[in-house]
Design a protein around this motif. Structure first.
Motif, short mmCIF file in Angstrom:
data_model
loop_
_atom_site.label_atom_id
_atom_site.label_comp_id
_atom_site.label_asym_id
_atom_site.label_seq_id
_atom_site.Cartn_x
_atom_site.Cartn_y
_atom_site.Cartn_z
N TRP A 20 36.07 45.63 47.62
CA TRP A 20 37.10 45.70 46.58
C TRP A 20 37.01 44.43 45.74
O TRP A 20 36.86 43.33 46.28
CB TRP A 20 38.50 45.81 47.18
N ARG B 259 38.68 42.69 41.80
CA ARG B 259 39.75 42.84 40.83
C ARG B 259 39.46 42.01 39.59
O ARG B 259 38.73 41.02 39.65
CB ARG B 259 41.10 42.45 41.43
N ARG C 291 35.88 39.14 36.77
CA ARG C 291 36.06 39.94 37.97
C ARG C 291 35.84 39.07 39.21
O ARG C 291 34.92 38.25 39.25
CB ARG C 291 35.08 41.10 37.98
N ASP D 234 48.61 38.86 41.73
CA ASP D 234 47.74 39.93 42.20
C ASP D 234 47.56 41.02 41.14
O ASP D 234 46.76 41.94 41.33
CB ASP D 234 48.30 40.57 43.47
N ALA E 243 46.17 43.10 38.39
CA ALA E 243 44.78 43.23 37.94
C ALA E 243 44.37 44.70 38.01
O ALA E 243 45.10 45.52 38.58
CB ALA E 243 43.85 42.40 38.82
N TYR F 160 41.88 46.94 39.91
CA TYR F 160 41.16 46.86 41.18
C TYR F 160 40.03 47.87 41.20
O TYR F 160 40.25 49.06 40.89
CB TYR F 160 42.11 47.08 42.35
N GLY G 171 38.20 51.94 38.45
CA GLY G 171 39.30 50.99 38.57
C GLY G 171 40.67 51.64 38.59
O GLY G 171 40.86 52.74 38.07
#
Length: 123
Positions: free
Chosen positions: A36, A38, A45, A90, A92, A94, A116
């Protein structure tokens, strides 16, 4: 070749939880390392977590260690990211990714990417 489709993103308040899912096509899912990543607006990224083919070994970015958990279900061709104690930082898009390599850390080269899913954490 593997195709990846993420789901489970959304809007959540700080301190809340979300679980992201990534469904993979193909019959060789269990042979791939999964990860994973983000990307926040205006930022590069970044690596979040990775898991080996069996699911027995994982790696995490320091920023999510202890809050996020990556797991996989090879019978369902799916990898998950359980995100707890979410913070506004957090927020974003993903991305799920698959790698043919045997390593499972931030430096692993990932060959296939999903489209995403947006995660937004409000303060």
């Amino acid at each position: 070749q593997v195709q990846l489709v993420e789901s489970g993103g959304g809007l959540v308040q700080a301190g809340g939880s979300l679980r992201l899912s990534c469904a993979a096509s193909g019959r060789t899912f269990s042979s791939y390392v999964m990860g994973w990543f983000r990307q926040a607006p205006g930022k590069e990224r970044e690596f979040v977590a990775a898991i080996n083919w069996s699911g027995g070994r994982t790696n995490y970015a320091d920023s999510v260690k202890g809050r996020f958990t990556i797991s996989r279900d090879n019978a369902k061709n799916t990898v998950y990211l359980q995100m707890n104690s979410l913070k506004p930082e957090d927020t974003a898009v993903y991305y799920c990714a698959a790698s043919r390599e045997r390593t499972y850390y931030s430096g692993t080269r990932f060959n296939f990417w999903g489209q995403g899913t947006q995660v937004t954490v409000s303060s």
